[in-house]
Motif scaffolding. Structure first.
Motif, mmCIF file in Angstrom:
data_model
loop_
_atom_site.group_PDB
_atom_site.id
_atom_site.type_symbol
_atom_site.label_atom_id
_atom_site.label_comp_id
_atom_site.label_asym_id
_atom_site.label_seq_id
_atom_site.Cartn_x
_atom_site.Cartn_y
_atom_site.Cartn_z
ATOM 1 N N UNK A 1 0.830 -1.207 0.000
ATOM 2 C CA UNK A 1 0.000 0.000 0.000
ATOM 3 C C UNK A 1 0.863 1.256 0.000
ATOM 4 N N UNK A 2 1.865 1.315 0.897
ATOM 5 C CA UNK A 2 2.666 2.538 1.022
ATOM 6 C C UNK A 2 3.632 2.702 -0.150
ATOM 7 N N UNK A 3 4.113 1.557 -0.678
ATOM 8 C CA UNK A 3 4.966 1.606 -1.864
ATOM 9 C C UNK A 3 4.179 2.198 -3.044
ATOM 10 N N UNK A 4 2.937 1.730 -3.213
ATOM 11 C CA UNK A 4 2.091 2.232 -4.304
ATOM 12 C C UNK A 4 1.787 3.713 -4.082
ATOM 13 N N UNK A 5 1.474 4.093 -2.835
ATOM 14 C CA UNK A 5 1.105 5.485 -2.544
ATOM 15 C C UNK A 5 2.279 6.419 -2.840
ATOM 16 N N UNK A 6 3.474 6.052 -2.332
ATOM 17 C CA UNK A 6 4.655 6.918 -2.519
ATOM 18 C C UNK A 6 5.005 7.013 -4.009
ATOM 19 N N UNK A 7 4.933 5.857 -4.712
ATOM 20 C CA UNK A 7 5.280 5.856 -6.140
ATOM 21 C C UNK A 7 4.308 6.738 -6.917
ATOM 22 N N UNK A 8 3.011 6.633 -6.591
ATOM 23 C CA UNK A 8 2.018 7.431 -7.323
ATOM 24 C C UNK A 8 2.214 8.920 -7.096
ATOM 25 N N UNK A 9 2.488 9.294 -5.849
ATOM 26 C CA UNK A 9 2.692 10.723 -5.552
ATOM 27 C C UNK A 9 3.949 11.214 -6.289
ATOM 28 N N UNK B 1 5.801 0.642 -11.609
ATOM 29 C CA UNK B 1 4.477 0.654 -10.976
ATOM 30 C C UNK B 1 3.655 -0.584 -11.385
ATOM 31 N N UNK B 2 3.914 -1.092 -12.603
ATOM 32 C CA UNK B 2 3.191 -2.288 -13.042
ATOM 33 C C UNK B 2 3.448 -3.458 -12.080
ATOM 34 N N UNK B 3 4.717 -3.588 -11.646
ATOM 35 C CA UNK B 3 5.069 -4.697 -10.747
ATOM 36 C C UNK B 3 4.327 -4.553 -9.418
ATOM 37 N N UNK B 4 4.301 -3.304 -8.918
ATOM 38 C CA UNK B 4 3.618 -3.059 -7.636
ATOM 39 C C UNK B 4 2.131 -3.384 -7.777
ATOM 40 N N UNK B 5 1.543 -2.968 -8.917
ATOM 41 C CA UNK B 5 0.116 -3.185 -9.140
ATOM 42 C C UNK B 5 -0.205 -4.686 -9.222
ATOM 43 N N UNK B 6 0.623 -5.421 -9.979
ATOM 44 C CA UNK B 6 0.401 -6.872 -10.099
ATOM 45 C C UNK B 6 0.528 -7.505 -8.706
ATOM 46 N N UNK B 7 1.533 -7.069 -7.936
ATOM 47 C CA UNK B 7 1.726 -7.575 -6.573
ATOM 48 C C UNK B 7 0.492 -7.325 -5.720
ATOM 49 N N UNK B 8 -0.047 -6.112 -5.815
ATOM 50 C CA UNK B 8 -1.213 -5.757 -4.981
ATOM 51 C C UNK B 8 -2.424 -6.589 -5.353
ATOM 52 N N UNK B 9 -2.694 -6.697 -6.681
ATOM 53 C CA UNK B 9 -3.886 -7.428 -7.113
ATOM 54 C C UNK B 9 -3.739 -8.914 -6.718
ATOM 55 N N UNK C 1 -8.389 5.162 -12.257
ATOM 56 C CA UNK C 1 -7.513 6.275 -12.649
ATOM 57 C C UNK C 1 -6.101 5.767 -12.894
ATOM 58 N N UNK C 2 -5.650 4.900 -12.008
ATOM 59 C CA UNK C 2 -4.306 4.332 -12.128
ATOM 60 C C UNK C 2 -4.188 3.510 -13.415
ATOM 61 N N UNK C 3 -5.221 2.674 -13.684
ATOM 62 C CA UNK C 3 -5.208 1.847 -14.899
ATOM 63 C C UNK C 3 -5.160 2.746 -16.142
ATOM 64 N N UNK C 4 -5.930 3.840 -16.101
ATOM 65 C CA UNK C 4 -5.949 4.770 -17.237
ATOM 66 C C UNK C 4 -4.555 5.364 -17.481
ATOM 67 N N UNK C 5 -3.860 5.717 -16.392
ATOM 68 C CA UNK C 5 -2.507 6.277 -16.521
ATOM 69 C C UNK C 5 -1.541 5.239 -17.073
ATOM 70 N N UNK C 6 -1.669 3.997 -16.576
ATOM 71 C CA UNK C 6 -0.711 2.960 -16.966
ATOM 72 C C UNK C 6 -0.957 2.472 -18.391
ATOM 73 N N UNK C 7 -2.188 2.686 -18.901
ATOM 74 C CA UNK C 7 -2.477 2.328 -20.293
ATOM 75 C C UNK C 7 -2.113 3.468 -21.239
ATOM 76 N N UNK C 8 -2.580 4.684 -20.884
ATOM 77 C CA UNK C 8 -2.383 5.825 -21.790
ATOM 78 C C UNK C 8 -0.905 6.212 -21.890
ATOM 79 N N UNK C 9 -0.132 6.044 -20.768
ATOM 80 C CA UNK C 9 1.277 6.461 -20.750
ATOM 81 C C UNK C 9 2.104 5.779 -21.835
ATOM 82 N N UNK C 10 2.198 4.430 -21.772
ATOM 83 C CA UNK C 10 3.037 3.761 -22.785
ATOM 84 C C UNK C 10 2.530 3.985 -24.209
ATOM 85 N N UNK C 11 1.192 3.962 -24.421
ATOM 86 C CA UNK C 11 0.682 4.140 -25.799
ATOM 87 C C UNK C 11 1.012 5.554 -26.288
#
Ligand code: HEM
Length: 184
Positions: free
Chosen positions: A16-24, A55-63, A96-106
């Motif tokens: 949780x805190x890794x994701x929060x700090x990375x997002x900020x 962030x993808x790794x953190x997200x996969x870990x969280x899910x 919102x996070x998914x939108x950022x992680x999709x739109x960014x690379x494309x």
């Protein structure tokens, strides 16, 4: 390590805190890159993109951990609108996070650029230059940033409400493995 019915374990808290700090950090870096002069902008964007890919790794870990572990129970009963808000804010944050992680690379690939992660991994564009797609993704990245910002504010207001009005352990159980905490 594992979550219990009453609270979160070490892995959930760390993720949780890794994701929060990375997002900020990503939010601030993205904003700073937008405002920076050309030479600095390149460095800031390079860092933004490299951290964002992690962030993808953190997200996969969280899910994965959430699916494996389930969820601790909610601490208090609330009115229906507040219950709905408490259910929807995390979903909107994730959307919102998914939108950022999709739109960014494309956005990067449709400009014809490859994605470079900390100078170590190079992900070439599978798309080539597609200007309209690039502009759509750029607009979506901006909208996603606003969605993330407002859902983050709602998330903070929720934490403050639990802390000041309800005086329950909602924040405490995200700070330390909480087997020992009681409900109030
Ligand atoms: C949680 C994930 C992310 C967050 C919170 C985030 C946040 C931001 C923000 C706030 C901006 C400035 C937008 C503005 O208001 O103009 C931005 C720009 C940018 N981001 Fe991200 N971002 C994320 C993921 C990514 C990913 C995965 C990539 C690419 C791999 C990426 C590439 C970029 C680029 C290239 C820009 C500059 C856009 C332009 O030139 O206008 N971002 N990001």
């Amino acid at each position: 390590m594992k979550d219990t019915e009453n609270g979160y374990g070490g892995v959930s808290i760390l993720l949780h805190w890794l994701a929060a700090i990375t997002m900020i950090a990503l939010f601030l870096l993205g904003q700073a890159a937008e405002d920076a002069a050309d030479s600095k902008r390149k460095t800031l964007l390079g860092l933004h993109i490299s951290i964002a890919i992690s962030m993808y790794l953190i997200l996969v870990g969280r899910i994965g951990w959430r699916l494996y572990n389930g969820r601790p129970r909610v601490l208090i009963e609330q009115s229906q609108p507040l219950t709905l808000l408490a259910q929807w804010v995390p979903i909107i944050l994730l959307a919102g996070l998914a939108l950022m992680l999709l739109s960014g690379p494309i956005m990067v690939w449709s400009k014809g650029y490859s994605i470079n992660v900390f100078g170590m991994i190079n992900l070439p564009s599978p798309l080539g230059k597609m200007e309209t797609l690039h502009e759509v993704m750029e607009a979506l990245h901006k909208v996603g940033a606003k969605i993330l910002f407002f859902s983050f504010i709602l998330h903070m207001l929720g934490v403050l409400k639990h802390l000041i009005i309800d005086r329950d352990n909602t924040l405490k159980r995200m700070l330390a493995p909480s087997k020992k905490f009681s409900e109030k």
